[in-house]
Scaffold this active site. Structure first.
Site, PDB file in Angstrom:
ATOM      1  N   LEU A  29      43.449  76.844  38.983  1.00 11.02           N
ATOM      2  CA  LEU A  29      43.051  77.913  40.252  1.00 11.02           C
ATOM      3  C   LEU A  29      43.267  76.565  41.437  1.00 11.02           C
ATOM      4  O   LEU A  29      43.847  75.660  41.687  1.00 11.02           O
ATOM      5  CB  LEU A  29      41.172  77.396  40.895  1.00 11.02           C
ATOM      6  CG  LEU A  29      40.779  78.472  39.151  1.00 11.02           C
ATOM      7  CD1 LEU A  29      38.959  78.343  39.872  1.00 11.02           C
ATOM      8  CD2 LEU A  29      40.927  80.340  39.873  1.00 11.02           C
ATOM      9  N   ASP A  71      41.415  73.944  34.305  1.00  8.48           N
ATOM     10  CA  ASP A  71      40.806  73.770  35.174  1.00  8.48           C
ATOM     11  C   ASP A  71      40.084  72.407  34.792  1.00  8.48           C
ATOM     12  O   ASP A  71      39.416  71.609  35.446  1.00  8.48           O
ATOM     13  CB  ASP A  71      39.983  74.451  36.219  1.00  8.48           C
ATOM     14  CG  ASP A  71      41.532  74.829  37.714  1.00  8.48           C
ATOM     15  OD1 ASP A  71      41.634  73.730  38.012  1.00  8.48           O
ATOM     16  OD2 ASP A  71      41.067  76.366  37.510  1.00  8.48           O
ATOM     17  N   GLU A  76      34.226  66.863  36.655  1.00  8.26           N
ATOM     18  CA  GLU A  76      32.863  66.411  37.506  1.00  8.26           C
ATOM     19  C   GLU A  76      32.495  67.882  37.504  1.00  8.26           C
ATOM     20  O   GLU A  76      31.052  67.625  37.793  1.00  8.26           O
ATOM     21  CB  GLU A  76      33.843  66.126  38.506  1.00  8.26           C
ATOM     22  CG  GLU A  76      32.512  66.044  39.276  1.00  8.26           C
ATOM     23  CD  GLU A  76      32.401  65.424  40.995  1.00  8.26           C
ATOM     24  OE1 GLU A  76      32.235  64.127  41.738  1.00  8.26           O
ATOM     25  OE2 GLU A  76      33.111  66.528  42.082  1.00  8.26           O
ATOM     26  N   ASP A  77      32.737  69.109  37.640  1.00  9.70           N
ATOM     27  CA  ASP A  77      32.527  70.272  38.079  1.00  9.70           C
ATOM     28  C   ASP A  77      31.275  70.707  36.716  1.00  9.70           C
ATOM     29  O   ASP A  77      30.284  71.634  38.097  1.00  9.70           O
ATOM     30  CB  ASP A  77      33.587  71.291  38.057  1.00  9.70           C
ATOM     31  CG  ASP A  77      33.683  70.542  39.607  1.00  9.70           C
ATOM     32  OD1 ASP A  77      33.766  69.878  40.017  1.00  9.70           O
ATOM     33  OD2 ASP A  77      35.371  71.243  39.556  1.00  9.70           O
ATOM     34  N   ARG A  96      36.159  79.202  34.958  1.00 11.00           N
ATOM     35  CA  ARG A  96      35.149  77.916  34.388  1.00 11.00           C
ATOM     36  C   ARG A  96      34.253  78.136  33.795  1.00 11.00           C
ATOM     37  O   ARG A  96      33.750  76.994  32.894  1.00 11.00           O
ATOM     38  CB  ARG A  96      35.271  76.981  35.836  1.00 11.00           C
ATOM     39  CG  ARG A  96      37.011  76.896  36.479  1.00 11.00           C
ATOM     40  CD  ARG A  96      37.207  75.542  37.550  1.00 11.00           C
ATOM     41  NE  ARG A  96      37.131  74.137  36.860  1.00 11.00           N
ATOM     42  CZ  ARG A  96      36.692  73.048  36.868  1.00 11.00           C
ATOM     43  NH1 ARG A  96      36.459  73.491  38.641  1.00 11.00           N
ATOM     44  NH2 ARG A  96      36.227  72.357  36.420  1.00 11.00           N
ATOM     45  N   ARG A 141      31.415  78.151  45.246  1.00 10.79           N
ATOM     46  CA  ARG A 141      30.756  77.693  43.991  1.00 10.79           C
ATOM     47  C   ARG A 141      29.678  77.578  43.837  1.00 10.79           C
ATOM     48  O   ARG A 141      29.746  77.175  42.807  1.00 10.79           O
ATOM     49  CB  ARG A 141      32.423  76.548  43.692  1.00 10.79           C
ATOM     50  CG  ARG A 141      33.739  76.695  43.736  1.00 10.79           C
ATOM     51  CD  ARG A 141      33.647  77.820  42.990  1.00 10.79           C
ATOM     52  NE  ARG A 141      35.819  77.989  42.628  1.00 10.79           N
ATOM     53  CZ  ARG A 141      36.441  76.767  42.067  1.00 10.79           C
ATOM     54  NH1 ARG A 141      35.721  75.507  41.159  1.00 10.79           N
ATOM     55  NH2 ARG A 141      37.715  77.129  42.651  1.00 10.79           N
ATOM     56  N   HIS A 172      34.254  71.730  47.729  1.00 11.68           N
ATOM     57  CA  HIS A 172      33.509  71.935  46.998  1.00 11.68           C
ATOM     58  C   HIS A 172      32.937  70.848  49.115  1.00 11.68           C
ATOM     59  O   HIS A 172      33.915  70.319  49.587  1.00 11.68           O
ATOM     60  CB  HIS A 172      33.791  70.867  46.538  1.00 11.68           C
ATOM     61  CG  HIS A 172      33.918  71.976  45.522  1.00 11.68           C
ATOM     62  ND1 HIS A 172      34.783  71.216  44.382  1.00 11.68           N
ATOM     63  CD2 HIS A 172      33.278  72.681  44.818  1.00 11.68           C
ATOM     64  CE1 HIS A 172      35.080  71.952  43.090  1.00 11.68           C
ATOM     65  NE2 HIS A 172      34.184  72.802  43.131  1.00 11.68           N
ATOM     66  N   ILE A 253      46.477  71.714  43.587  1.00  5.78           N
ATOM     67  CA  ILE A 253      45.373  72.345  42.629  1.00  5.78           C
ATOM     68  C   ILE A 253      44.155  72.181  43.261  1.00  5.78           C
ATOM     69  O   ILE A 253      42.827  72.271  42.327  1.00  5.78           O
ATOM     70  CB  ILE A 253      45.003  73.016  41.354  1.00  5.78           C
ATOM     71  CG1 ILE A 253      45.389  71.406  40.666  1.00  5.78           C
ATOM     72  CG2 ILE A 253      46.918  73.484  41.092  1.00  5.78           C
ATOM     73  CD1 ILE A 253      45.670  71.182  38.973  1.00  5.78           C
ATOM     74  N   CYS A 259      36.914  64.220  41.311  1.00  7.04           N
ATOM     75  CA  CYS A 259      37.160  65.903  40.339  1.00  7.04           C
ATOM     76  C   CYS A 259      37.044  65.176  38.873  1.00  7.04           C
ATOM     77  O   CYS A 259      36.698  65.768  37.476  1.00  7.04           O
ATOM     78  CB  CYS A 259      37.787  66.956  40.825  1.00  7.04           C
ATOM     79  SG  CYS A 259      38.292  66.460  42.597  1.00  7.04           S
TER      80      CYS A 259
HETATM   81  C1  CIR Z   1      38.670  74.529  40.883  1.00 12.11           C
HETATM   82  O1  CIR Z   1      40.012  75.257  42.260  1.00 12.11           O
HETATM   83  O2  CIR Z   1      37.960  74.917  40.420  1.00 12.11           O
HETATM   84  C2  CIR Z   1      40.165  73.136  40.642  1.00 12.11           C
HETATM   85  N1  CIR Z   1      41.161  73.704  40.838  1.00 12.11           N
HETATM   86  C3  CIR Z   1      39.581  72.033  41.125  1.00 12.11           C
HETATM   87  C4  CIR Z   1      39.103  71.190  41.324  1.00 12.11           C
HETATM   88  C5  CIR Z   1      38.657  70.375  42.153  1.00 12.11           C
HETATM   89  N2  CIR Z   1      37.449  69.433  41.667  1.00 12.11           N
HETATM   90  C6  CIR Z   1      36.261  68.744  42.348  1.00 12.11           C
HETATM   91  O3  CIR Z   1      36.542  69.188  43.899  1.00 12.11           O
HETATM   92  N3  CIR Z   1      35.109  68.885  41.427  1.00 12.11           N
END
Ligand code: CIR
Length: 267
Positions: A29, A71, A76-77, A96, A141, A172, A253, A259
């Site tokens: 993404l 992704d 981390e997400d 995700r 998010r 974020h 990305i 992350c």
């Molecule tokens: C996204 O848009 O979810 C991924 N392309 C990038 C996630 C980056 N994660 C973060 O900053 N914790």
């Protein structure tokens, strides 16, 4: 406070979980119209990142690639981890959401207590751990329902959450900030101006290097994107031990240094 930090400080880590990038990472993404990263480029950056964590004294568990989730390298997400246990989150991007089920078994293997966010959406990238609390940025998010539910989950581990705003146009909250030491935040001028970090000393990103704000303090070092030469010079001058790590491919990305890992201090 010293630049080295106390034993309970939020950047003393000895364990981390990462995930090998999938070939599908090229379809990750992104909010803008940046060109796609190359798989080989992301893979090389990921390897450099793992090497930097290990050199900083962290034992790294590497999970296998998940082709169905472009992704999923950004572990981390979907979760938050503490020495006491883990919280499975509810990522705000529909593509995700199911990364959570994929990472849950690995977390159950290492943490006795794993709880799940019951409602709303929240990404780990919106959560900044500070010595006194966890700052939760509302973003595209992370919604208020998710942030409130997260505050209740954090209370189960004896932690306090604080809801804050994420500046427009960043993915974020931590896209725009990171902790440099127990009393100092590194952030973009736009986030600094909001006054949200009134209780901290601030170091502001140099002109044109706002994307460097997602640095990563690990034990005695600060990982910084290697393309951000003015930031490296600035933090070096401020006597941080800077470790440059390449991030130009994952930057395409919308990702940075926090992350790609879940980090904690195991007893
Ligand atoms: C996204 O848009 O979810 C991924 N392309 C990038 C996630 C980056 N994660 C973060 O900053 N914790």
């Amino acid at each position: 406070m010293s630049r080295s930090g106390s034993a309970s400080s939020p950047y003393r880590f000895n364990r981390a979980i990462v995930r090998t990038p999938a070939r599908s990472v090229i379809d990750g993404l992104r909010a803008g119209d940046q060109c796609s990263p190359t798989y080989d480029g992301v893979r090389a950056e990921h390897q450099a990142y793992v090497a930097a964590l290990e050199a900083a004294g962290v034992a790294v568990t590497i999970l296998p690639a998940l082709e169905a989730f472009p992704d999923s390298i950004f572990v981390e997400d979907p979760a938050l981890v503490f020495p006491e246990g883990a919280i499975l989150l509810r990522p705000g991007a529909p593509s995700r959401a199911n990364e959570v089920q994929e990472i849950a078994p690995a977390l159950r293997e290492v943490f006795q207590t794993v709880i799940a966010l019951p409602s709303g959406v929240a990404d780990g990238g919106d959560v900044l751990v500070t010595p006194s609390n966890l700052m939760i940025g509302l973003s595209n998010r992370t919604d208020r329902a998710g942030a409130n539910a997260l505050i209740a989950c954090l209370a189960e581990f004896g932690h306090e959450g604080q809801i804050v705003e994420t500046p427009d146009e960043v993915l974020h909250f931590k896209t725009a900030c990171s902790l440099l030491d127990e009393e100092t935040i590194f952030c973009t001028p736009k986030l600094a101006e909001t006054g949200v970090f009134a209780r901290f000393k601030l170091v502001v990103t140099p002109d044109g290097e706002e994307a460097a704000a997602n640095a990563l303090r690990i034990n005695d070092v600060v990982l910084v994107g290697s393309a951000f030469s003015k930031t490296i010079e600035l933090l070096d001058r401020l006597r941080y031990k800077v470790v440059p790590v390449p991030t130009s491919e994952i930057g395409k990305i919308d990702a940075g240094l926090s992350c790609m890992s879940l980090r904690w201090r195991a007893a």
